[in-house]
Write an enzyme that holds these catalytic residues in place. Structure first.
Site, PDB file in Angstrom:
ATOM      1  N   GLY A   1       0.704  -1.342   0.337  1.00  0.00           N
ATOM      2  CA  GLY A   1       0.233  -0.062  -0.022  1.00  0.00           C
ATOM      3  C   GLY A   1       1.016   1.206  -0.179  1.00  0.00           C
ATOM      4  O   GLY A   1       0.224   2.549   0.249  1.00  0.00           O
TER       5      GLY A   1
ATOM      6  N   GLU B   1       4.949  -6.627   1.865  1.00  0.00           N
ATOM      7  CA  GLU B   1       4.464  -6.927   0.622  1.00  0.00           C
ATOM      8  C   GLU B   1       4.280  -6.060  -0.507  1.00  0.00           C
ATOM      9  O   GLU B   1       3.194  -5.220  -1.107  1.00  0.00           O
ATOM     10  CB  GLU B   1       2.842  -8.106   0.930  1.00  0.00           C
ATOM     11  CG  GLU B   1       3.041  -8.814   1.773  1.00  0.00           C
ATOM     12  CD  GLU B   1       1.984  -9.309   1.617  1.00  0.00           C
ATOM     13  OE1 GLU B   1       1.213 -10.547   1.846  1.00  0.00           O
ATOM     14  OE2 GLU B   1       0.665  -8.073   1.457  1.00  0.00           O
ATOM     15  N   PRO B   2       5.389  -4.758  -1.429  1.00  0.00           N
ATOM     16  CA  PRO B   2       4.951  -3.498  -1.342  1.00  0.00           C
ATOM     17  C   PRO B   2       4.906  -3.998  -3.291  1.00  0.00           C
ATOM     18  O   PRO B   2       5.635  -4.955  -3.211  1.00  0.00           O
ATOM     19  CB  PRO B   2       6.593  -2.815  -1.406  1.00  0.00           C
ATOM     20  CG  PRO B   2       7.505  -4.085  -0.931  1.00  0.00           C
ATOM     21  CD  PRO B   2       6.394  -4.956   0.034  1.00  0.00           C
TER      22      PRO B   2
ATOM     23  N   ARG C   1       3.305  -1.917  -6.144  1.00  0.00           N
ATOM     24  CA  ARG C   1       3.565  -0.262  -6.670  1.00  0.00           C
ATOM     25  C   ARG C   1       4.474   0.494  -6.024  1.00  0.00           C
ATOM     26  O   ARG C   1       5.695   1.005  -7.519  1.00  0.00           O
ATOM     27  CB  ARG C   1       2.066   0.159  -6.350  1.00  0.00           C
ATOM     28  CG  ARG C   1       1.776   1.788  -7.368  1.00  0.00           C
ATOM     29  CD  ARG C   1       0.555   2.474  -6.293  1.00  0.00           C
ATOM     30  NE  ARG C   1      -0.245   1.636  -5.147  1.00  0.00           N
ATOM     31  CZ  ARG C   1      -1.320   1.778  -5.966  1.00  0.00           C
ATOM     32  NH1 ARG C   1      -1.307   2.346  -7.643  1.00  0.00           N
ATOM     33  NH2 ARG C   1      -2.359   1.404  -6.006  1.00  0.00           N
TER      34      ARG C   1
ATOM     35  N   TYR D   1     -10.926   3.476 -11.749  1.00  0.00           N
ATOM     36  CA  TYR D   1     -10.509   4.634 -10.816  1.00  0.00           C
ATOM     37  C   TYR D   1     -11.099   5.949 -10.440  1.00  0.00           C
ATOM     38  O   TYR D   1      -9.801   6.743  -9.581  1.00  0.00           O
ATOM     39  CB  TYR D   1      -8.960   3.722  -9.642  1.00  0.00           C
ATOM     40  CG  TYR D   1      -9.129   2.311  -9.409  1.00  0.00           C
ATOM     41  CD1 TYR D   1      -9.980   1.599  -8.461  1.00  0.00           C
ATOM     42  CD2 TYR D   1      -7.688   2.013  -9.987  1.00  0.00           C
ATOM     43  CE1 TYR D   1      -9.529   0.234  -8.194  1.00  0.00           C
ATOM     44  CE2 TYR D   1      -7.555   0.676  -9.761  1.00  0.00           C
ATOM     45  CZ  TYR D   1      -8.607  -0.193  -9.005  1.00  0.00           C
ATOM     46  OH  TYR D   1      -8.112  -1.697  -8.822  1.00  0.00           O
TER      47      TYR D   1
ATOM     48  N   CYS E   1     -15.450   0.590 -27.694  1.00  0.00           N
ATOM     49  CA  CYS E   1     -16.623   1.643 -27.742  1.00  0.00           C
ATOM     50  C   CYS E   1     -16.991   1.418 -25.768  1.00  0.00           C
ATOM     51  O   CYS E   1     -18.274   0.550 -25.471  1.00  0.00           O
ATOM     52  CB  CYS E   1     -17.101   0.313 -28.561  1.00  0.00           C
ATOM     53  SG  CYS E   1     -16.790   0.176 -30.241  1.00  0.00           S
TER      54      CYS E   1
ATOM     55  N   TYR F   1       0.018  -2.264 -11.690  1.00  0.00           N
ATOM     56  CA  TYR F   1      -1.305  -2.186 -11.756  1.00  0.00           C
ATOM     57  C   TYR F   1      -1.560  -1.898 -14.126  1.00  0.00           C
ATOM     58  O   TYR F   1      -2.894  -1.787 -14.335  1.00  0.00           O
ATOM     59  CB  TYR F   1      -2.091  -1.543 -11.367  1.00  0.00           C
ATOM     60  CG  TYR F   1      -2.162  -2.844  -9.871  1.00  0.00           C
ATOM     61  CD1 TYR F   1      -2.038  -4.451  -9.481  1.00  0.00           C
ATOM     62  CD2 TYR F   1      -1.218  -1.408  -8.858  1.00  0.00           C
ATOM     63  CE1 TYR F   1      -1.984  -3.834  -7.860  1.00  0.00           C
ATOM     64  CE2 TYR F   1      -1.108  -1.990  -7.697  1.00  0.00           C
ATOM     65  CZ  TYR F   1      -1.546  -3.050  -7.234  1.00  0.00           C
ATOM     66  OH  TYR F   1      -0.908  -3.581  -5.984  1.00  0.00           O
TER      67      TYR F   1
HETATM   68  N1  LLP Z   1      -1.005  -7.139  -0.214  1.00  0.00           N
HETATM   69  C1  LLP Z   1      -1.822  -7.401  -0.246  1.00  0.00           C
HETATM   70  C2  LLP Z   1      -2.790  -8.561   0.274  1.00  0.00           C
HETATM   71  C3  LLP Z   1      -2.624  -6.645  -1.718  1.00  0.00           C
HETATM   72  O1  LLP Z   1      -3.963  -6.946  -1.591  1.00  0.00           O
HETATM   73  C4  LLP Z   1      -2.386  -5.648  -2.234  1.00  0.00           C
HETATM   74  C5  LLP Z   1      -2.710  -5.205  -2.955  1.00  0.00           C
HETATM   75  C6  LLP Z   1      -0.842  -5.689  -1.411  1.00  0.00           C
HETATM   76  C7  LLP Z   1       0.049  -6.537  -1.326  1.00  0.00           C
HETATM   77  C8  LLP Z   1      -0.016  -4.437  -2.845  1.00  0.00           C
HETATM   78  O2  LLP Z   1      -0.087  -3.381  -2.919  1.00  0.00           O
HETATM   79  P1  LLP Z   1       0.593  -2.377  -3.325  1.00  0.00           P
HETATM   80  O3  LLP Z   1       1.963  -2.320  -2.356  1.00  0.00           O
HETATM   81  O4  LLP Z   1       0.640  -2.053  -4.487  1.00  0.00           O
HETATM   82  O5  LLP Z   1       0.108  -0.587  -3.082  1.00  0.00           O
HETATM   83  N2  LLP Z   1      -5.677  -2.455  -9.082  1.00  0.00           N
HETATM   84  C9  LLP Z   1      -5.192  -1.114  -8.268  1.00  0.00           C
HETATM   85  C10 LLP Z   1      -5.002  -1.465  -6.526  1.00  0.00           C
HETATM   86  C11 LLP Z   1      -5.390  -2.555  -5.934  1.00  0.00           C
HETATM   87  C12 LLP Z   1      -4.565  -3.879  -5.001  1.00  0.00           C
HETATM   88  C13 LLP Z   1      -4.692  -4.819  -4.259  1.00  0.00           C
HETATM   89  N3  LLP Z   1      -4.515  -5.052  -3.643  1.00  0.00           N
HETATM   90  C14 LLP Z   1      -4.296  -0.125  -8.978  1.00  0.00           C
HETATM   91  O6  LLP Z   1      -4.429  -0.516  -9.920  1.00  0.00           O
HETATM   92  O7  LLP Z   1      -4.246   1.007  -7.550  1.00  0.00           O
END
Ligand code: LLP
Length: 451
Positions: A239, A273-274, A276, A317, A380, A409
């Site tokens: 996150g 768990e990074p 993004r 989004y 479309c 993503y």
């Molecule tokens: N761990 C878990 C359990 C998760 O569900 C996620 C993301 C992450 C780690 C990684 O999150 P990050 O560090 O990438 O923020 N498609 C959306 C984001 C959905 C994320 C789903 N889970 C977007 O394009 O913003």
């Protein structure tokens, strides 16, 4: 975005001109910087080094095998959410002892596959799933290591479609149920509950939700101890935000500064768990302008060869991705106004003109160079819009546009909707580049069908 910079009016990815890549591989194309992934991984690892974290890159953000392989070689583990993602991680030789598996709907086939491959642990999201893991582990004569994914009911203030840690979300186990599971844990002979997992949503632009989540974890841990459950791992999920606008955002060291005390208090080994943060600004998507048109209310459209099927985030989004021509004499402003959702119109155009003029240190009549347009794709659907009322340097047909911050993503959420073959993926490493996933063909579109 420092791995994608302009030099002599040309967008570069590391040492290669983006224009040169596209003239060889065609458009649209995803282009990634290898160094950007590795730098992102190292930045987060260094920021939290006091806790010696196991970094598990979130495969859902970018699952290209070459990307995963580069990260595995840098020492990364992986966060997977399906048998398919696990398959990818294993394919690049990832160490299974560095793989964690989350997701509310793991099937029995997927659980079996993960157990047979000896992953580090499952992040369990329901009582029913715990029972299923216990049963399958017993059939395989194994003891599965699990973390309880708690849902701490903390609002991470993200987009409603990417929030996961509130009571009404499907993710995790509420605190009361988690306590009951812990108190009955001895019933599950083939499961060892050794971790607590918490992931609140993404992207999170503030440290507060992490602090609140960790406080809940620290309240929960004594209850585990009282029931003889020895929690060794604390997984604080992903996150971590990135800048989509050029504006400064908090960085891993800022999250670490606010949370390290609470992390240490748990006495657990830290897992992160990074996704993004490592992949988002490591990639762009390049698209070619096919047509321009203006309607009788004066609205201008720039119609591109990439669509929402190739990059879904703006449609799903209302996400704001910066867009700028690949070759242009107009300097991209360091920061784009408008915030996460973008915005615009005349006011924004003026602001942009002033910013660009200030940066170039010369009074310029940019009204001639910039125009406010909607950047759209050929799909479309009315939601097939990458940017609305966006001031852009004037572009003509066949010119290339870069859509920034598309490394996370982007390709992973693409689809062949409208029977559009998906773009290729290119990985740049210094002054060389490789096509790491070929462009799909019409034959690929029908390869699995029978008539
Ligand atoms: N761990 C878990 C359990 C998760 O569900 C996620 C993301 C992450 C780690 C990684 O999150 P990050 O560090 O990438 O923020 N498609 C959306 C984001 C959905 C994320 C789903 N889970 C977007 O394009 O913003």
């Amino acid at each position: 975005m420092e791995f994608f910079e302009y030099s002599n009016n040309e967008l570069m990815c590391e040492g290669v001109r983006v224009k040169d890549i596209v003239s060889e591989v065609g458009s649209p194309a995803y282009i990634y910087s290898k160094k950007a992934f590795i730098d992102g991984y190292n930045e987060i690892k260094t920021a939290f080094q006091e806790a010696d974290p196991l970094i598990c890159f979130s495969v859902k953000s970018n699952s290209n095998l070459s990307v995963l392989s580069a990260l595995a070689n840098a020492g990364s583990g992986f966060d997977v959410v399906s048998g398919g993602e696990l398959f990818r991680a294993l394919k690049v030789g990832a160490n299974p002892e560095k793989i964690v598996y989350a997701g509310v709907g793991k099937s029995s086939g997927e659980i079996k596959y993960a157990l047979e491959n000896n992953i580090l642990m499952f992040n369990v999201e329901s009582w029913a799933e715990l029972q299923s893991i216990n049963k399958i582990a017993s059939q395989l004569d194994k003891k599965a290591q699990v973390a309880i994914r708690i849902n701490p009911d903390v609002d991470a203030k993200t987009h409603s479609k990417t929030t996961t840690g509130k009571k009404e979300n499907k993710f995790g186990i509420d605190m009361a149920t988690a306590e009951r599971i812990i108190s009955e844990s001895s019933k599950y002979a083939n499961v060892a509950i050794t971790g607590i997992h918490v992931h609140l949503g993404s992207p999170i632009h503030d440290t507060k939700p992490y602090e609140k989540g960790l406080e809940k974890v620290n309240q929960f841990l004594p209850k585990c101890k009282a029931n003889g459950v020895d929690i060794k791992y604390l997984n604080i999920g992903g996150g971590y935000c990135i800048s989509y606008t050029g504006k400064n955002e908090i960085r891993p060291k800022d999250y670490a500064a606010k949370t390290m005390g609470l992390i240490k208090k748990t006495g657990c080994k830290l897992i992160m768990e990074p996704g993004r943060f490592i992949s988002g600004n490591a990639g762009i998507m390049v698209t070619k302008v096919i047509y321009k048109k203006q309607n009788d209310i004066g609205k201008k459209f720039v119609i591109c060869d990439a669509g929402m099927n190739d990059l879904l985030r703006p449609a799903l989004y209302d996400a704001n991705h910066r867009i700028w021509p690949v070759s242009t004499h107009v300097q991209m402003p360091k920061v784009e106004g408008g915030g996460e959702k973008g915005c615009c119109g005349a006011k924004m155009l003026k602001k942009l003109i002033v910013e660009v003029a200030l940066q170039e240190k010369k009074p310029i009549d940019f009204y001639n160079d910039l125009e406010v347009v909607d950047v759209v794709g050929p799909v479309c659907e009315s939601s097939d819009v990458f940017a609305k009322d966006r001031p852009l340097p004037r572009v003509d047909e066949n010119e290339l546009l870069a859509i920034f911050s598309a490394g996370a993503y982007g390709f992973t959420m693409s689809s062949p909707y409208n029977s559009r073959p998906r773009p290729c993926e290119v990985l740049v490493d210094g002054s060389r580049f490789d096509v790491v996933r070929k462009r799909e063909t019409y034959d690929d579109l029908i390869a699995l069908e029978n008539i």
